[in-house]
Scaffold this motif. Structure first.
Motif, short mmCIF file in Angstrom:
data_model
loop_
_atom_site.label_atom_id
_atom_site.label_comp_id
_atom_site.label_asym_id
_atom_site.label_seq_id
_atom_site.Cartn_x
_atom_site.Cartn_y
_atom_site.Cartn_z
N LYS A 190 38.60 37.08 31.44
CA LYS A 190 39.07 36.84 30.07
C LYS A 190 39.26 35.33 29.85
N TYR A 191 39.84 34.65 30.83
CA TYR A 191 40.03 33.20 30.73
C TYR A 191 38.67 32.49 30.72
N VAL A 192 37.82 32.89 31.65
CA VAL A 192 36.51 32.23 31.77
C VAL A 192 35.70 32.44 30.49
N SER A 193 35.82 33.64 29.93
CA SER A 193 35.10 33.95 28.69
C SER A 193 35.48 32.96 27.58
N VAL A 194 36.77 32.69 27.45
CA VAL A 194 37.22 31.75 26.41
C VAL A 194 36.68 30.35 26.71
N LEU A 195 36.73 29.96 28.00
CA LEU A 195 36.26 28.62 28.36
C LEU A 195 34.75 28.48 28.15
N VAL A 196 34.02 29.55 28.42
CA VAL A 196 32.56 29.52 28.18
C VAL A 196 32.31 29.37 26.68
N PHE A 197 33.09 30.10 25.89
CA PHE A 197 32.90 29.97 24.45
C PHE A 197 33.29 28.56 23.98
N LEU A 198 34.33 28.00 24.60
CA LEU A 198 34.73 26.62 24.26
C LEU A 198 33.59 25.65 24.56
N ALA A 199 32.96 25.83 25.74
CA ALA A 199 31.84 24.96 26.11
C ALA A 199 30.71 25.12 25.10
#
Lengths: 288, 222
Positions: free
Chosen positions: B81-90
């Motif tokens: 869930k955290y990584v998903s948000v960070l990937v979307f941020l990138a």
């Protein structure tokens, strides 16, 4: 034969309900039905087996492994069908397959699409637009398409028409033919279990009533019918539950031979169905 | 992990959330030329919409029951869930930079500035603080129970981005005194090192939040 599922003194306490130290086991190549009235603890038992909730005490071993410690490894080999659709309804079957298939090492695309075609599901339709029965068929197709050794289902036949229920039972029957796979499912439709189950586990109010071979249960249990004047307190004590009215009584016994010995030809003894066993056990004694 | 990320992006592609999030990023890239507050705001809002849509679908279909029945560790579900948000941020930052380069091609004198690394580091820490505050509550209370917290965290970050982007001398003075690292970063005076410190700080906040979320989720019942 090795036990594929072993539940030992399993307890789960809530503030208003307790699943109370239930134990049962299922061997490879067999079907076990879990029966009981609403609120008996069937879904709680299934959730505990699936490690969706934490047990208070007791143990569950699946494929000889601990259901909590080895959960990841175990779940690769379990196919599950729940009482409702929990797949993303905005996606269609193709899209949902893209989501779910990569989670399984042994996903079988051909098998999945064979079931989708057999169940006549339109792969382009969003899952939300399916009827309850179609959603259940989809869940079943997923559960049967990754080479699972144990299929666990919570009320899979509810909401399905008799024709598809019959198809489903045939599928279950074929699955267990290699004697390596097993099926464990809860249901209210006891007629399905009479057709397919090898073992029946009956729980009521969080307590295990029995977990035995179906044939043994149906041989031992019977409905005793006779005139009401026969019903004195000693006779009443022989029954798990009975109903009586001016016309007579009907009582459930778990020892047909004993009932025949005591009551002889003063009564009529009929075979009990699983539904009879469940209804009389839950309702106890009633005078109309 | 990758499969959970793929799931999020398949869902996002099917939803209005993705379109709204992309439009937000493009709007921010355009408005960046006038005031960087709009950029910070648009990235935050794009994350808010993207994450909100995915979480709302997970809630609507109770899909956590499915994912917890699969061969997955609970910690993997949380980390994803955290990584998903960070990937979307990138993705959002990349898209905004691409949009800025495209805007430079337009014959408009004002549209020439491109966001730099220090400024990106501020975006990262804003999003890190935002999701670090929200996600543990999401895992504890579920989507419905944590909606207010999500909105409150967004407003807090929204206000914060307004303060650090302000051109008002009194506000800048206040920020310089109490939040010097950030304001220096935004104004681009500090270079790569300060940016890296901020990113490391963001990583630390995320790790603490992820650890808390894992603790919470391990005990959750479905």
């Amino acid at each position: 034969m090795p036990k594929i599922l072993e539940v030992n003194k399993l307890t789960k306490e809530y503030s208003n309900f307790k699943l109370d130290s239930i134990s049962f086991g299922l061997e490879s190549g067999h079907v076990m039905g879990l029966i009981g009235p609403n609120g008996a603890g069937k879904s709680t038992t299934i959730k505990l087996i699936m490690n969706l909730i934490a047990k208070t005490s007791g143990s569950i071993r699946i494929f000889g492994k601990d259901s909590v410690r080895d959960s990841k490894e175990i779940k690769e080999r379990i196919g599950f069908v729940y009482d409702e659709n929990y797949y993303y309804g905005i996606l269609n079957i193709r899209e949902m397959e893209k989501v779910i298939a990569p989670f399984y090492k042994r996903w079988q695309t051909d098998t999945f699409w064979r079931y989708i075609n057999q169940f006549k599901l339109n792969p382009k339709m969003a899952i939300d637009s399916f009827s309850k029965g179609m959603k259940m068929k989809f869940s079943l197709a997923v559960a049967l398409s990754h080479g699972a050794d144990l299929i666990i289902m919570d009320e899979p036949t509810s909401g399905l028409d008799p024709v598809f229920r019959s198809v489903m039972l045939d599928i279950f029957y074929n699955i267990i033919q290699d004697e390596k796979k097993s099926i464990f499912f809860s249901t209210h439709i006891t007629q399905d279990l009479e057709k397919i189950a090898d073992y029946i586990t009956f729980i009521n109010n969080g307590k295990l009533i029995f977990s035995e071979q179906k044939d043994q249960i149906l041989d031992n249990y019977g409905i005793v019918k006779g005139d009401s004047e026969l019903l004195d307190s000693d006779i009443k004590a022989e029954f798990i539950g009975f109903r009586s009215n001016a016309m007579g009584f009907a009582g459930l016994t778990d020892d047909v031979a004993r009932a025949r010995r005591i009551l002889g030809d003063r009564v009529l003894i009929e075979k009990a169905t699983l539904e009879d066993i469940m209804v009389y056990s839950v309702r106890g004694n009633s005078n109309d | 992990m990758i499969n959970l990320l793929r799931k999020d992006f398949i869902l996002l592609k099917k939803s209005r959330g993705f379109i709204i999030a992309v439009l937000m990023v493009l709007f921010g890239a355009f408005m960046w030329q006038k005031n960087n507050f709009y950029y910070l705001w648009s990235i935050l809002m794009s994350i808010y919409f993207a994450m909100g849509y995915i979480n709302s679908y997970d809630h609507k279909y109770n899909s956590e029951k499915i994912f917890n029945s699969l061969s997955l560790k609970r910690s993997t579900i949380v980390i994803a869930k955290y990584v998903s948000v960070l990937v979307f941020l990138a993705f959002a930052i990349g898209l905004s930079i691409a949009a800025m380069y495209l805007l430079r091609l337009l014959p408009v004198a004002e549209l020439t500035r491109i966001i730099n690394l220090s400024e990106i580091s501020v975006v990262i820490i804003l999003v890190a603080v935002y999701i670090s505050a929200y996600l543990p509550l999401y895992f504890k209370l579920g989507y419905m129970g944590s909606r207010w917290a999500n909105f409150a965290a967004l407003i807090l970050m929204f206000s914060f981005s307004g303060i650090i982007s302000s051109s008002d001398p009194a506000t800048q003075n206040f920020v310089a005194r109490y939040l010097g690292v950030f304001v220096n970063s935004v104004s681009g005076n500090t270079g790569l090192n300060r940016g890296l410190i901020i990113v490391l700080l963001a990583v630390l906040i995320l790790l603490i939040s992820t650890s808390a979320s894992i603790q919470i989720y391990q005990k959750k019942e479905f």
